[in-house]
Design an enzyme around this catalytic site. Structure first.
Site, PDB file in Angstrom:
ATOM      1  N   PHE A 107      16.286  56.382  -1.085  1.00 12.05           N
ATOM      2  CA  PHE A 107      15.885  55.176  -0.356  1.00 12.05           C
ATOM      3  C   PHE A 107      16.971  54.125  -0.489  1.00 12.05           C
ATOM      4  CE2 PHE A 107      13.777  50.982  -0.202  1.00 12.05           C
ATOM      5  CZ  PHE A 107      13.211  51.054   1.062  1.00 12.05           C
ATOM      6  N   GLY A 108      17.469  53.631   0.649  1.00 12.54           N
ATOM      7  CA  GLY A 108      18.462  52.565   0.674  1.00 12.54           C
ATOM      8  C   GLY A 108      17.843  51.280   1.181  1.00 12.54           C
ATOM      9  N   TYR A 109      18.188  50.157   0.561  1.00 18.03           N
ATOM     10  CA  TYR A 109      17.642  48.867   0.967  1.00 18.03           C
ATOM     11  C   TYR A 109      18.731  47.810   1.172  1.00 18.03           C
ATOM     12  CZ  TYR A 109      18.180  48.136  -4.067  1.00 18.03           C
ATOM     13  OH  TYR A 109      18.670  48.073  -5.339  1.00 18.03           O
ATOM     14  N   GLY A 110      19.975  48.175   0.876  1.00 20.99           N
ATOM     15  CA  GLY A 110      21.117  47.279   1.067  1.00 20.99           C
ATOM     16  C   GLY A 110      22.227  48.060   1.722  1.00 20.99           C
ATOM     17  N   SER A 111      23.409  47.997   1.152  1.00 23.90           N
ATOM     18  CA  SER A 111      24.564  48.646   1.774  1.00 23.90           C
ATOM     19  C   SER A 111      24.410  50.165   1.899  1.00 23.90           C
ATOM     20  CB  SER A 111      25.849  48.312   1.021  1.00 23.90           C
ATOM     21  OG  SER A 111      25.791  48.768  -0.308  1.00 23.90           O
ATOM     22  N   GLU A 127      26.032  53.178  -8.332  1.00 24.27           N
ATOM     23  CA  GLU A 127      24.917  52.276  -8.623  1.00 24.27           C
ATOM     24  C   GLU A 127      24.691  51.984 -10.104  1.00 24.27           C
ATOM     25  OE1 GLU A 127      23.405  50.729  -6.183  1.00 24.27           O
ATOM     26  OE2 GLU A 127      24.384  51.886  -4.618  1.00 24.27           O
TER      27      GLU A 127
END
Length: 192
Positions: free
Chosen positions: A24-28, A101
Site C-alpha cells: 500500500f502506497g500513500y505518498g511517493s 523506507e
C-alpha cells in the site's frame, strides 16, 4: 537463505514465500514505486491517516532545520494505491522497500487490510509511522507544519517542493487530502 528473507517469511504468514503480496502506497510510492507490479489499483486503508508527521534530517531538511515528510498516523482513513507484487519478485521488492523506507527505523512494517477499488479486501504491506521514534512529529498544527516546511531544505531540495509536488500528484489521482491542502494553502499565502 539470507536473514532478511527469513525474517520476512516468519514475520508474515499472509505473504509466505510462495505467493504474491500487496504493497500500500500513500505518498511517493503511489507515483514512483520503484518496483514492477502485476496490478496497481486505488485502495482505502482504514484506521490510519496520511500526515506530515516525520521529521526529515537529510532529504528535505537538516538536523538543525528539519523538514517534514509523510507518514501514517493511527486513526482515520487514507486513500492510496495498492500494488500486487508477484512471488518471483518478492525478495528484490522487499529488499528495495526496506532500503527505501527503513533507513532510520521511523517507519514500521505492518500487514493491514486494505479495500481495493474493485471491492476486494487484501492484506498489504504498509509502512506506518512509529510514534516512539525521535523523528516522529505527530500532533503539529497546520501552522507549525507550514513553518517547518517553509524553512527546510535538504539533499533532495526544498521541503516546500516536496509538499507541493505531493499535493499535485494526489490531486491528479483525484485524492484530496485536507490536512496537506491546509499546509499548502498556508505556504502559498505566506510572503517571505
Amino acid at each position: 537463505m539470507d536473514s532478511s528473507h527469513t525474517d520476512f517469511v516468519f514475520q508474515n504468514n499472509v505473504a509466505d514465500s510462495g505467493s504474491d503480496f500487496w504493497v500500500f502506497g500513500y505518498g511517493s510510492l503511489m507515483w514512483r514505486p520503484g518496483f514492477d507490479s502485476a496490478e496497481n489499483i486505488p485502495a482505502l486503508l482504514t484506521g490510519f491517516s496520511r500526515s506530515l508527521c516525520i521529521y526529515s534530517h537529510v532529504y528535505r531538511g537538516t538536523p538543525e532545520l528539519p523538514g517534514l515528510v509523510l507518514g501514517l498516523n493511527s486513526g482515520g482513513f487514507c486513500h492510496g494505491q495498492a500494488f500486487r507484487v508477484t512471488a518471483d519478485n518478492r525478495l528484490p521488492v522487499m529488499n528495495y522497500l526496506r532500503e527505501r523506507e527503513q533507513i532510520s527505523g521511523v517507519y514500521v512494517e505492518k500487514w493491514l487490510t486494505v479495500e481495493l477499488a474493485d471491492g476486494r479486501d487484501v492484506e498489504a504491506l504498509v509502512y506506518v509511522a512509529d510514534p516512539l521514534h525521535k523523528q516522529y512529529a505527530g500532533g503539529l498544527s497546520a501552522e507549525d507544519m507550514a513553518l517547518l516546511v517553509r524553512r527546510a531544505s535538504g539533499q533532495a531540495g526544498p521541503n516546500r517542493d516536496y509538499v507541493a509536488n505531493t499535493a499535485r500528484h494526489l490531486q491528479a489521482m483525484d485524492i484530496w487530502d485536507e490536512r496537506l491542502e491546509a499546509v499548502l494553502k498556508l505556504l502559498d499565502n505566506h510572503t517571505d
